[in-house]
Design a protein around this motif. Structure first.
Motif, PDB file in Angstrom:
ATOM      1  N   ILE A  28       0.842  -1.198   0.000  1.00 36.11           N
ATOM      2  CA  ILE A  28       0.000   0.000   0.000  1.00 36.11           C
ATOM      3  C   ILE A  28       0.876   1.247   0.000  1.00 36.11           C
ATOM      4  N   ILE A  29       1.890   1.253   0.853  1.00 31.18           N
ATOM      5  CA  ILE A  29       2.806   2.402   0.932  1.00 31.18           C
ATOM      6  C   ILE A  29       3.493   2.599  -0.417  1.00 31.18           C
ATOM      7  N   ARG A  30       4.012   1.509  -0.997  1.00 30.59           N
ATOM      8  CA  ARG A  30       4.721   1.575  -2.278  1.00 30.59           C
ATOM      9  C   ARG A  30       3.803   2.135  -3.365  1.00 30.59           C
ATOM     10  N   SER A  31       2.591   1.622  -3.404  1.00 31.15           N
ATOM     11  CA  SER A  31       1.633   2.056  -4.418  1.00 31.15           C
ATOM     12  C   SER A  31       1.320   3.548  -4.282  1.00 31.15           C
ATOM     13  N   GLU A  32       1.117   3.986  -3.056  1.00 25.97           N
ATOM     14  CA  GLU A  32       0.760   5.382  -2.827  1.00 25.97           C
ATOM     15  C   GLU A  32       1.917   6.334  -3.143  1.00 25.97           C
ATOM     16  N   GLN A  33       3.142   5.885  -2.924  1.00 28.29           N
ATOM     17  CA  GLN A  33       4.307   6.749  -3.145  1.00 28.29           C
ATOM     18  C   GLN A  33       4.688   6.872  -4.618  1.00 28.29           C
ATOM     19  N   GLY A  34       4.275   5.899  -5.407  1.00 25.22           N
ATOM     20  CA  GLY A  34       4.550   5.969  -6.836  1.00 25.22           C
ATOM     21  C   GLY A  34       6.042   6.049  -7.127  1.00 25.22           C
ATOM     22  N   ARG A  35       6.421   7.019  -7.944  1.00 26.06           N
ATOM     23  CA  ARG A  35       7.827   7.147  -8.372  1.00 26.06           C
ATOM     24  C   ARG A  35       8.756   7.510  -7.220  1.00 26.06           C
ATOM     25  N   ARG A  36       8.215   8.140  -6.175  1.00 26.48           N
ATOM     26  CA  ARG A  36       9.067   8.485  -5.025  1.00 26.48           C
ATOM     27  C   ARG A  36       9.596   7.241  -4.326  1.00 26.48           C
ATOM     28  N   TRP A  64      -4.389  -2.261  14.197  1.00 26.47           N
ATOM     29  CA  TRP A  64      -3.589  -2.424  12.983  1.00 26.47           C
ATOM     30  C   TRP A  64      -4.461  -2.176  11.744  1.00 26.47           C
ATOM     31  N   LYS A  65      -5.657  -2.755  11.751  1.00 25.02           N
ATOM     32  CA  LYS A  65      -6.562  -2.596  10.605  1.00 25.02           C
ATOM     33  C   LYS A  65      -7.028  -1.151  10.439  1.00 25.02           C
ATOM     34  N   SER A  66      -6.999  -0.379  11.520  1.00 24.31           N
ATOM     35  CA  SER A  66      -7.452   1.011  11.445  1.00 24.31           C
ATOM     36  C   SER A  66      -6.393   1.940  10.845  1.00 24.31           C
ATOM     37  N   TYR A  67      -5.141   1.485  10.783  1.00 24.23           N
ATOM     38  CA  TYR A  67      -4.080   2.320  10.220  1.00 24.23           C
ATOM     39  C   TYR A  67      -4.278   2.461   8.714  1.00 24.23           C
ATOM     40  N   SER A  68      -4.186   3.676   8.249  1.00 22.74           N
ATOM     41  CA  SER A  68      -4.303   3.931   6.820  1.00 22.74           C
ATOM     42  C   SER A  68      -2.893   4.178   6.278  1.00 22.74           C
ATOM     43  N   PHE A  69      -2.252   3.120   5.833  1.00 17.90           N
ATOM     44  CA  PHE A  69      -0.881   3.217   5.347  1.00 17.90           C
ATOM     45  C   PHE A  69      -0.783   4.113   4.119  1.00 17.90           C
ATOM     46  N   SER A  70      -1.877   4.267   3.409  1.00 20.60           N
ATOM     47  CA  SER A  70      -1.871   5.121   2.222  1.00 20.60           C
ATOM     48  C   SER A  70      -1.775   6.602   2.579  1.00 20.60           C
ATOM     49  N   ARG A  71      -2.062   6.944   3.819  1.00 21.12           N
ATOM     50  CA  ARG A  71      -1.982   8.346   4.240  1.00 21.12           C
ATOM     51  C   ARG A  71      -0.598   8.765   4.729  1.00 21.12           C
ATOM     52  N   LEU A  72       0.333   7.824   4.790  1.00 21.37           N
ATOM     53  CA  LEU A  72       1.683   8.179   5.218  1.00 21.37           C
ATOM     54  C   LEU A  72       2.341   9.059   4.165  1.00 21.37           C
ATOM     55  N   THR A  73       2.958  10.119   4.614  1.00 26.22           N
ATOM     56  CA  THR A  73       3.710  10.977   3.705  1.00 26.22           C
ATOM     57  C   THR A  73       5.109  10.388   3.516  1.00 26.22           C
ATOM     58  N   LEU A  74       5.828  10.890   2.538  1.00 30.05           N
ATOM     59  CA  LEU A  74       7.203  10.441   2.340  1.00 30.05           C
ATOM     60  C   LEU A  74       8.027  10.753   3.590  1.00 30.05           C
ATOM     61  N   ASN A  75       7.795  11.912   4.200  1.00 31.93           N
ATOM     62  CA  ASN A  75       8.520  12.250   5.433  1.00 31.93           C
ATOM     63  C   ASN A  75       8.198  11.272   6.553  1.00 31.93           C
ATOM     64  N   ASP A  76       6.929  10.859   6.672  1.00 30.39           N
ATOM     65  CA  ASP A  76       6.546   9.850   7.660  1.00 30.39           C
ATOM     66  C   ASP A  76       7.334   8.562   7.420  1.00 30.39           C
ATOM     67  N   ILE A  77       7.373   8.141   6.178  1.00 27.82           N
ATOM     68  CA  ILE A  77       8.039   6.891   5.817  1.00 27.82           C
ATOM     69  C   ILE A  77       9.530   6.965   6.139  1.00 27.82           C
ATOM     70  N   LEU A  78      10.149   8.080   5.779  1.00 28.10           N
ATOM     71  CA  LEU A  78      11.576   8.240   6.062  1.00 28.10           C
ATOM     72  C   LEU A  78      11.839   8.272   7.568  1.00 28.10           C
ATOM     73  N   SER A  79      10.938   8.882   8.329  1.00 26.92           N
ATOM     74  CA  SER A  79      11.073   8.888   9.792  1.00 26.92           C
ATOM     75  C   SER A  79      10.960   7.472  10.350  1.00 26.92           C
ATOM     76  N   ILE A  80      10.010   6.710   9.828  1.00 24.65           N
ATOM     77  CA  ILE A  80       9.823   5.331  10.282  1.00 24.65           C
ATOM     78  C   ILE A  80      11.061   4.494   9.949  1.00 24.65           C
ATOM     79  N   ILE A  81      11.609   4.692   8.768  1.00 26.86           N
ATOM     80  CA  ILE A  81      12.819   3.969   8.365  1.00 26.86           C
ATOM     81  C   ILE A  81      13.968   4.305   9.309  1.00 26.86           C
TER      82      ILE A  81
END
Length: 112
Positions: A28-36, A64-81
């Protein structure tokens, strides 16, 4: 002997559910981020996977089911990483990492 085998099967089923849930979240995250997404290295992906696996372990299924992984921003993802790397190298305790993740995911939660 059959009890041991049943326990092992139960553990494996649990691991498979965890892996499937985490891989679905990453898809879901990959799909939402597209080329980024191409900015995310294999090592970064491993860090993301590590922390999402820990989150899955520590979170009840409804949350867990309530989390909307598609709403994560690139900054969110980088922070999580970064949290995953810090948790892996021991500079960020799991409990603190999970609290920080909770803050990020609070703004992505879907309320039915």
């Amino acid at each position: 002997m059959p009890d041991v085998k049943r326990d092992e099967v139960g553990r494996r089923v649990f691991q498979l559910k965890q892996q499937r849930s985490v891989e679905e979240a990453i898809a879901i995250i990959r799909s939402e981020q597209g080329r980024r997404w191409s900015d995310i290295s294999e090592e970064d992906l491993g860090s993301l996977r590590l922390i999402l696996e820990e989150l899955w372990l520590q979170t009840d299924r409804e949350t867990w089911k309530s989390y909307s992984f598609s709403r994560l921003t690139l900054n969110d993802i980088l922070s999580i990483i970064r949290m995953g790397y810090s948790m892996k190298n021991g500079t960020l305790p799991k409990k603190e990492a999970l609290n920080l993740l909770g803050e990020i995911f609070r703004h992505t939660t879907t309320h039915a």
